[in-house]
Structures are given as structure tokens and as C-alpha cells.
Design a protein around this motif. Structure first.
Motif, PDB file in Angstrom:
ATOM      1  N   MET A   1       0.854  -1.204   0.000  1.00 53.75           N
ATOM      2  CA  MET A   1       0.000   0.000   0.000  1.00 53.75           C
ATOM      3  C   MET A   1       0.884   1.247   0.000  1.00 53.75           C
ATOM      4  SD  MET A   1      -3.106   1.027   2.602  1.00 53.75           S
ATOM      5  CE  MET A   1      -4.052  -0.428   2.159  1.00 53.75           C
ATOM      6  N   ALA A   2       0.524   2.228  -0.829  1.00 53.82           N
ATOM      7  CA  ALA A   2       1.343   3.431  -0.979  1.00 53.82           C
ATOM      8  C   ALA A   2       1.311   4.282   0.289  1.00 53.82           C
ATOM      9  CB  ALA A   2       0.848   4.251  -2.163  1.00 53.82           C
ATOM     10  N   GLU A   3       2.353   5.081   0.449  1.00 52.99           N
ATOM     11  CA  GLU A   3       2.424   6.022   1.554  1.00 52.99           C
ATOM     12  C   GLU A   3       1.782   7.345   1.141  1.00 52.99           C
ATOM     13  OE1 GLU A   3       3.429   5.362   4.611  1.00 52.99           O
ATOM     14  OE2 GLU A   3       3.867   3.289   4.024  1.00 52.99           O
ATOM     15  N   LEU A   4       1.308   8.097   2.125  1.00 53.23           N
ATOM     16  CA  LEU A   4       0.649   9.374   1.869  1.00 53.23           C
ATOM     17  C   LEU A   4       1.561  10.328   1.106  1.00 53.23           C
ATOM     18  CD1 LEU A   4      -1.740  11.328   2.271  1.00 53.23           C
ATOM     19  CD2 LEU A   4      -0.746  11.947   4.477  1.00 53.23           C
ATOM     20  N   THR A   5       2.828  10.408   1.503  1.00 59.68           N
ATOM     21  CA  THR A   5       3.760  11.331   0.834  1.00 59.68           C
ATOM     22  C   THR A   5       3.949  10.970  -0.632  1.00 59.68           C
ATOM     23  OG1 THR A   5       5.585   9.955   1.653  1.00 59.68           O
ATOM     24  CG2 THR A   5       5.013  11.926   2.931  1.00 59.68           C
ATOM     25  N   ASP A   6       3.946   9.657  -0.940  1.00 60.06           N
ATOM     26  CA  ASP A   6       4.092   9.226  -2.339  1.00 60.06           C
ATOM     27  C   ASP A   6       2.870   9.625  -3.160  1.00 60.06           C
ATOM     28  OD1 ASP A   6       6.548   8.073  -1.752  1.00 60.06           O
ATOM     29  OD2 ASP A   6       5.649   6.129  -1.230  1.00 60.06           O
ATOM     30  N   VAL A   7       1.697   9.493  -2.554  1.00 58.30           N
ATOM     31  CA  VAL A   7       0.470   9.880  -3.252  1.00 58.30           C
ATOM     32  C   VAL A   7       0.476  11.372  -3.548  1.00 58.30           C
ATOM     33  CG1 VAL A   7      -2.054  10.004  -3.093  1.00 58.30           C
ATOM     34  CG2 VAL A   7      -0.841   8.004  -2.203  1.00 58.30           C
ATOM     35  N   ILE A   8       0.902  12.181  -2.562  1.00 58.52           N
ATOM     36  CA  ILE A   8       0.948  13.641  -2.752  1.00 58.52           C
ATOM     37  C   ILE A   8       1.912  13.999  -3.879  1.00 58.52           C
ATOM     38  CG2 ILE A   8       1.632  15.823  -1.685  1.00 58.52           C
ATOM     39  CD1 ILE A   8       0.656  14.707   0.987  1.00 58.52           C
ATOM     40  N   PHE A  14       2.063  18.670 -12.447  1.00 58.66           N
ATOM     41  CA  PHE A  14       1.774  19.747 -13.399  1.00 58.66           C
ATOM     42  C   PHE A  14       2.805  19.670 -14.522  1.00 58.66           C
ATOM     43  CE2 PHE A  14       0.032  24.233 -13.764  1.00 58.66           C
ATOM     44  CZ  PHE A  14      -1.290  23.849 -13.607  1.00 58.66           C
ATOM     45  N   SER A  15       2.375  19.436 -15.746  1.00 57.34           N
ATOM     46  CA  SER A  15       3.281  19.269 -16.880  1.00 57.34           C
ATOM     47  C   SER A  15       3.481  20.584 -17.610  1.00 57.34           C
ATOM     48  CB  SER A  15       2.721  18.213 -17.837  1.00 57.34           C
ATOM     49  OG  SER A  15       1.450  18.623 -18.324  1.00 57.34           O
ATOM     50  N   TRP A  16       4.411  20.581 -18.580  1.00 59.07           N
ATOM     51  CA  TRP A  16       4.674  21.826 -19.299  1.00 59.07           C
ATOM     52  C   TRP A  16       3.454  22.330 -20.080  1.00 59.07           C
ATOM     53  CZ3 TRP A  16       4.160  22.416 -24.482  1.00 59.07           C
ATOM     54  CH2 TRP A  16       4.217  21.279 -25.285  1.00 59.07           C
ATOM     55  N   PHE A 157      -2.612  26.385  -6.354  1.00 59.62           N
ATOM     56  CA  PHE A 157      -1.462  26.164  -7.235  1.00 59.62           C
ATOM     57  C   PHE A 157      -0.387  25.368  -6.500  1.00 59.62           C
ATOM     58  CE2 PHE A 157       2.389  27.590  -9.553  1.00 59.62           C
ATOM     59  CZ  PHE A 157       1.996  27.247 -10.837  1.00 59.62           C
ATOM     60  N   ASN A 158      -0.216  25.664  -5.229  1.00 56.57           N
ATOM     61  CA  ASN A 158       0.737  24.921  -4.411  1.00 56.57           C
ATOM     62  C   ASN A 158       0.344  23.448  -4.304  1.00 56.57           C
ATOM     63  OD1 ASN A 158       1.030  24.018  -1.218  1.00 56.57           O
ATOM     64  ND2 ASN A 158       2.934  24.793  -2.110  1.00 56.57           N
ATOM     65  N   GLN A 159      -0.965  23.163  -4.224  1.00 57.12           N
ATOM     66  CA  GLN A 159      -1.437  21.785  -4.114  1.00 57.12           C
ATOM     67  C   GLN A 159      -1.086  20.964  -5.351  1.00 57.12           C
ATOM     68  OE1 GLN A 159      -3.040  20.082  -1.654  1.00 57.12           O
ATOM     69  NE2 GLN A 159      -3.210  18.231  -2.902  1.00 57.12           N
ATOM     70  N   VAL A 160      -1.164  21.574  -6.534  1.00 58.56           N
ATOM     71  CA  VAL A 160      -0.976  20.806  -7.766  1.00 58.56           C
ATOM     72  C   VAL A 160       0.451  20.860  -8.289  1.00 58.56           C
ATOM     73  CG1 VAL A 160      -3.390  21.125  -8.409  1.00 58.56           C
ATOM     74  CG2 VAL A 160      -1.681  22.735  -9.250  1.00 58.56           C
ATOM     75  N   THR A 161       1.269  21.770  -7.770  1.00 59.04           N
ATOM     76  CA  THR A 161       2.641  21.899  -8.282  1.00 59.04           C
ATOM     77  C   THR A 161       3.706  21.802  -7.205  1.00 59.04           C
ATOM     78  OG1 THR A 161       2.704  24.316  -8.047  1.00 59.04           O
ATOM     79  CG2 THR A 161       1.823  23.428 -10.122  1.00 59.04           C
ATOM     80  N   GLY A 162       3.355  22.139  -5.969  1.00 56.52           N
ATOM     81  CA  GLY A 162       4.357  22.212  -4.913  1.00 56.52           C
ATOM     82  C   GLY A 162       5.114  23.524  -4.890  1.00 56.52           C
ATOM     83  N   VAL A 163       4.799  24.448  -5.819  1.00 53.93           N
ATOM     84  CA  VAL A 163       5.481  25.744  -5.898  1.00 53.93           C
ATOM     85  C   VAL A 163       5.051  26.620  -4.728  1.00 53.93           C
ATOM     86  CG1 VAL A 163       5.788  27.849  -7.264  1.00 53.93           C
ATOM     87  CG2 VAL A 163       5.691  25.628  -8.398  1.00 53.93           C
ATOM     88  N   ASN A 164       5.997  27.258  -4.071  1.00 52.54           N
ATOM     89  CA  ASN A 164       5.725  28.114  -2.930  1.00 52.54           C
ATOM     90  C   ASN A 164       4.779  29.245  -3.313  1.00 52.54           C
ATOM     91  OD1 ASN A 164       6.244  30.420  -0.969  1.00 52.54           O
ATOM     92  ND2 ASN A 164       7.402  28.761  -0.010  1.00 52.54           N
ATOM     93  N   VAL A 165       3.824  29.536  -2.412  1.00 55.82           N
ATOM     94  CA  VAL A 165       2.828  30.571  -2.712  1.00 55.82           C
ATOM     95  C   VAL A 165       3.474  31.938  -2.903  1.00 55.82           C
ATOM     96  CG1 VAL A 165       0.943  29.393  -1.534  1.00 55.82           C
ATOM     97  CG2 VAL A 165       2.392  30.958  -0.250  1.00 55.82           C
ATOM     98  N   ASP A 323      -9.374  24.471   1.333  1.00 56.55           N
ATOM     99  CA  ASP A 323      -9.445  25.073   0.008  1.00 56.55           C
ATOM    100  C   ASP A 323      -8.624  24.321  -1.035  1.00 56.55           C
ATOM    101  OD1 ASP A 323     -11.183  27.184   0.654  1.00 56.55           O
ATOM    102  OD2 ASP A 323      -9.543  28.313   1.538  1.00 56.55           O
ATOM    103  N   GLN A 324      -7.916  23.278  -0.626  1.00 53.29           N
ATOM    104  CA  GLN A 324      -7.148  22.472  -1.565  1.00 53.29           C
ATOM    105  C   GLN A 324      -7.900  21.216  -2.005  1.00 53.29           C
ATOM    106  OE1 GLN A 324      -3.460  21.960   0.700  1.00 53.29           O
ATOM    107  NE2 GLN A 324      -2.456  23.477  -0.603  1.00 53.29           N
ATOM    108  N   LEU A 325      -9.133  21.046  -1.542  1.00 54.89           N
ATOM    109  CA  LEU A 325      -9.896  19.848  -1.870  1.00 54.89           C
ATOM    110  C   LEU A 325     -10.225  19.770  -3.362  1.00 54.89           C
ATOM    111  CD1 LEU A 325     -11.294  17.319  -0.810  1.00 54.89           C
ATOM    112  CD2 LEU A 325     -13.319  18.710  -0.331  1.00 54.89           C
TER     113      LEU A 325
END
Length: 575
Positions: A1-8, A14-16, A157-165, A323-325
Motif C-alpha cells: 500500500m502506498a504512503e501518503l507522501t508518495d500519493v501527494i 503539473f506538466s509543461w 497552485f501549491n497543491q498541484v505543483t508544490g510551488v511556494n505561494v 481550500d485544496q480539496l
């Protein structure tokens, strides 16, 4: 079973092509600003702030929808439906009632006066003190609201890319400041048109693809009915119940009337149309557009529940913030299709940009008309006016970026800032209602009522926010489950979201539904002003300029000319 961090990590893909879609949307906004700022040359005050009062109905209506529906609504409403069910949606009744009240009570007065700042009305009806009071309240509300408008989509945007707000917010604000300061109202309206189509397209795309994955809309509604997320309106008269039919229609009427009928952010667009008939048509297109968008967000909320009904991502912390749901759901559904996730995030940022540009343009009008012009001895040159209007956009935009840091690092500030809207909205609506409907009340009484309303709402709203933050007040959520998750998560972090904390120890006034806040603030202002008038006296209604009253009561209070005896010829009429 996958770990939570791997799923995130897997969901942050987010692709080019996704980045390209987002960049193209921002670039299109810049081009619109350049077009209206350089080719069309929106340099005069009337052109920059009011579009020359020659705007067309459809783009203004779309701009109103885009301006009112911020990223907070796009992300927050589906989460509201997911957690609490559809009770909130009955506010549609309040929206329709607002259309009637605004179209026939408020809009005719403002449109006939040809004003630029809504608060000019307060000086004409009362005095300069009321105009300054309204302008200061509006400024406080806007500066408190803007950082949240930008922060919420940056969180998505942070949820889908990990880029700092703090990397994305300055870029988005810079784009918005550029096209707003360069092109004025016309640039704001036409970028709003583009952004409104982006918003609708993104939500429809998510709804269609998500429904297909589940096997159809029937499954979505079945799951919603089984967990009482679709239910009849509550007719409970208890004002502490979060949502009832009364709070949604009556409270919703007051809330939507204030934010749409007397707020500079919205009324400035109605006044950019050439006639009252055009403004009323734009109003009803706005009402229909907002209702459709709310229903679309509602369906997406039910769709998210049907998708995650056996593994709630809020409980497992797959979505770190409420708000990231929706962004999490989008990446789950659309992530494998390059560009589609980018289209959705572009839609969320479109909602933020439209609200931000609206507020910036409105702040230009308020600062120029209410904080500069009344205090200068000589008329300002066109160059000075242009410099002031554009400087306001730049300065307020910079303040917005700076306050995003505060919002992120101090969570309670976010709650306090959101409560500022309730503190100012109700009393302002009360003052405008006094001016338009109660001609016997003068400036002294109206100011006393406004101050009392602000004090009362500050006391109630801030204490209620503190009670919620400290868990003294907690609202019951609908049923969720984590019984069938396909990944590991920290069980110790689980929160029993169906738990209801005892609230009997909380002062009853702090427990009233937030939907009553604007109503409560307006009523305090009106009642205190009426009592003050009874004690200290007021106006002779006949002395109030009839153009400052709603057409519904003008004839009732029109001053009658005294009859004089004249020797007229037979057959000559005496009037």
C-alpha cells in the motif's frame, strides 16, 4: 500500500502544457491591457474609471460575474457542499430578491446621479463626514480582502505543483497591476470576459470528466441523497442554526444587496453603462450567471464526495487545507491529460485576477474622488489625475503582496481579515438604506447609526471568529469515511469531523449564523439612527432633494408648492 507522501508527490504532476495554458491566460490579460492602455488610450478620468459610460451590456454583465465570484468561491463552495450539504444553495432565493431590490430601489438613484464614487451619494444626501466614513470603511474592507483573494488560488497552485505561494503571488499581482493600471476599466471588463469563460469552462470540464469516471450523474445524486447532502431547506427559526431558509433568503438578500448594490467594486460597472435600462439588463444577466455558477460549484461538491466517499482526503490530510480539496480532485481526475489541469488552475486564477483588478480599479476611484479631490484647492490637471489613478493601483497591489505573507504566517489573521467584511458591510448598507428610503433622518443620526453598527459588528464578529478558532463553536459535518483508503496515513492526525462541541457556554449572540451578519449590522445602524432622530430631531422630508430618494417614494415626499391667489382669465389653469 502506498504512503501518503508518495500519493501527494504523484498528484503534483503539473506538466509543461499545464504551465503553458496558465502562462497564455496571463499573457492574454497583458495584451488586453496594452490594447486599451496604448491603442485605445484610456487616459481621461471618465475613460479610465467609467469606460466613458458607453460600455456594452454583455461584457459588463460577464465582468460582474467574474468580479463577484472570486477564487474563494470557486474553491470554497464545493468544499462547503462536500462538508455540509446543499443548505447554502438556497441562498439563490436571496440572490433573486436582491435583483428586484437593487433594480428598483438602489440602481435608479445612482444611475440618474451619474456619480463616479458610490460615496459621493452620501455627501449629497448627508454631508462630507458620511462620505469619508463610507470611503474609509470600503478601504479597510478592500485591503483586508485582497490578500485572501490572491492567497487562496496560490494555495491551490501549491497543491498541484508544490510551488511556494510566495513565488506565484507576486507574479499574478504584477500581471494584474500592469493591465489594470494601463488599461483602466475597459481593460478590467474585457479581461473579466476572458476570465469568466475560463472559469465556466474549467468547472464544466471537471464536472463532465468526473461524472464519466463515476458512471454518470445518477451515482453522484444517489450518494448525496444517501448521506443527506441533498435535503429540503430547514425552516428552523433559530438564528444560531448555520443555514436555514430564512438566513439564506433574508440574510442572503441583505448580504448580496450590500456587495452588489452599494459597494464601489460592483456599482462602478453598472454606472459605466449608458442608461438605466442597460444597467438593469446587465443586473439580470449577472443574477442568472451567478446562479448557474453556484449550481455548477454545488454539483462539483457532490461529485467530490461521490469520488472520495470511502476515503476522505481532509481526514487523512491528503488535502492539507480545506481550500485544496477541489484542486486535489482536479489533479486526480484530469492529471493524466496534459493541459487540462492547467486550464482549471487558469480558471481559478482568472477568478482571483478579476476580483483583484476590480478592487484595484475601484480603489483608484475612491482615492481620487474621496481622498484627494475634496482636499485640493484647485482642479487637478489631467496628467496629475492619471498619475494618481495609476499610482493607487501599484501601491495597493504591492500592499496586497506584502499582506499575503502575514496571512500565511498568522492563521488567525486570515479569520480576522475575513470577518472585516462583515464588520463594514452591514453598517454601510444601513446608511445607504437610510439615505434612499428614510428622508427624515439627517447626517448626525446616520453617522451615529453607522458607528454603532461598526462597533456592534466588531464585537460580535471578532468574538465569534475567536470562538470558532478556539473550537468553542464547531459545526456538524455530513458523514464521511476513511474505511477504504488505498494508501497509508497517520491515524493519530485523524479528527472526528462529525463531532459537535458543546456551545452552550458561548454567548448566544456569538453563535448567530454568519448569514445574518450583514442584516444585523444594517438593522443596528437603522435602529440607532431612528432612535437618535426621535431624540435630537431630523429632516423635513420635503427638504431632501427627490433625486436622492428611490423613485418608489419620491412623489410621497415631494415638496408641494404653496397655493397663491391670482386673478387669472377664465379658462386659465392654476398649477
Amino acid at each position: 500500500m502506498a504512503e501518503l507522501t508518495d500519493v501527494i508527490m504523484n498528484l503534483q504532476r503539473f506538466s509543461w502544457p499545464d504551465y503553458l495554458v496558465l502562462v497564455l491566460m496571463l499573457f492574454l490579460c497583458i495584451l488586453i491591457g496594452i490594447y486599451f492602455g496604448i491603442k485605445q488610450k484610456s487616459t481621461s478620468e471618465n475613460e479610465y474609471l467609467m469606460g466613458g459610460r458607453t460600455m456594452s451590456i454583455f461584457p459588463v454583465a460577464m465582468s460582474l460575474v467574474a468580479s463577484f465570484i472570486s477564487g474563494i468561491t470557486l474553491l470554497g463552495l464545493p468544499t462547503e457542499i462536500y462538508s455540509f450539504g446543499i443548505q447554502y444553495v438556497y441562498v439563490i432565493g436571496g440572490v433573486i430578491a436582491m435583483g428586484v431590490v437593487m433594480g428598483y430601489v438602489f440602481l435608479p438613484v445612482f444611475h440618474d446621479l451619474k456619480i463616479t464614487s458610490t460615496y459621493e451619494y452620501l455627501e449629497s444626501r448627508f454631508d462630507k463626514r458620511l462620505r469619508m466614513f463610507g470611503s474609509v470603511m470600503f478601504t479597510i474592507m478592500n485591503i483586508g480582502y485582497l490578500p485572501i483573494v490572491v492567497y487562496v488560488p496560490a494555495l491551490a497552485f501549491n497543491q498541484v505543483t508544490g510551488v511556494n505561494v510566495h513565488i506565484i503571488t507576486p507574479i499574478v499581482c504584477l500581471v494584474c497591476v500592469f493591465y489594470t493600471s494601463l488599461g483602466g476599466l475597459k481593460a478590467v471588463v474585457w479581461t473579466d470576459v476572458v476570465q469568466s469563460f475560463s472559469m465556466f469552462g474549467a468547472l464544466i470540464l471537471v464536472a463532465v470528466k468526473g461524472s464519466i469516471d463515476l458512471g454518470g450523474a445518477g451515482i453522484v445524486f444517489k450518494n448525496a441523497l444517501d448521506t443527506d447532502r441533498i435535503e429540503a431547506p430547514s425552516f428552523d427559526f433559530n438564528p444560531t442554526v448555520r443555514h436555514t431558509i430564512w438566513s439564506q433568503i433574508i440574510g442572503g438578500l441583505f448580504y448580496w444587496t450590500q456587495t452588489n448594490a452599494v459597494s464601489q467594486n460592483m456599482i462602478q460597472r453598472y454606472l459605466s453603462l449608458p442608461t438605466l435600462r442597460h444597467a438593469r439588463r446587465a443586473l439580470w444577466i449577472f443574477v442568472i450567471g451567478v446562479i448557474f455558477l453556484m449550481l455548477l460549484c454545488t454539483y462539483n461538491g457532490l461529485l467530490i464526495y461521490a469520488t472520495y466517499r470511502t476515503c476522505d482526503p481532509l481526514t487523512t490530510k491528503l488535502a492539507k487545507a480545506r481550500d485544496q480539496l477541489l484542486p486535489l480532485f482536479v489533479m486526480d481526475v484530469l492529471g493524466q491529460f496534459p493541459g487540462l489541469s492547467g486550464l482549471f488552475i487558469a480558471g481559478v486564477f482568472s477568478a482571483a485576477l478579476s476580483s483583484l483588478s476590480t478592487c484595484l480599479n475601484s480603489m483608484s476611484a475612491i482615492v481620487l474622488e474621496d481622498f484627494v479631490k475634496p482636499f485640493v484647492a484647485r482642479p487637478l490637471s489631467s496628467r496629475t489625475i492619471s498619475w494618481i489613478m495609476r499610482s493607487v493601483v501599484v501601491v495597493v497591489g504591492a500592499i496586497c503582496v506584502a499582506l499575503v505573507v502575514v496571512v500565511q504566517k498568522m492563521g488567525t489573521v486570515l479569520q480576522l481579515t475575513m470577518s472585516l467584511e462583515a464588520i463594514t458591510n452591514g453598517p454601510l448598507l444601513g446608511i445607504f438604506t437610510i439615505g434612499i428610503l428614510l428622508p427624515w433622518i439627517n447626517g448626525n443620526s446616520a453617522l451615529a447609526g453607522g458607528i454603532a453598527g461598526v462597533v456592534a459588528m466588531s464585537w460580535v464578529s471578532l468574538n465569534a471568529q475567536w470562538a470558532i478558532a478556539s473550537s468553542a463553536i464547531h459545526f456538524e459535518h455530513k458523514l464521511t469515511s476513511v474505511d477504504d483508503c488505498d494508501y497509508n496515513f497517520d491515524v493519530s492526525s485523524m479528527v472526528n469531523i462529525t463531532k459537535v462541541v458543546e456551545t452552550d457556554t458561548v454567548f448566544p449572540l456569538y453563535r448567530i449564523s454568519y448569514m445574518w451578519y450583514t442584516f444585523f449590522g444594517a438593522m443596528v445602524a437603522i435602529i440607532v439612527a431612528s432612535i437618535w432622530t426621535c431624540i435630537f430631531g431630523g429632516n423635513d422630508p420635503a427638504d431632501v432633494d427627490s433625486s436622492l430618494l428611490t423613485p418608489l417614494i419620491r412623489n410621497r415626499f415631494r415638496k408641494k408648492e404653496p397655493k397663491t391667489k391670482t386673478h387669472s382669465n377664465v379658462g386659465e389653469s392654476l398649477f
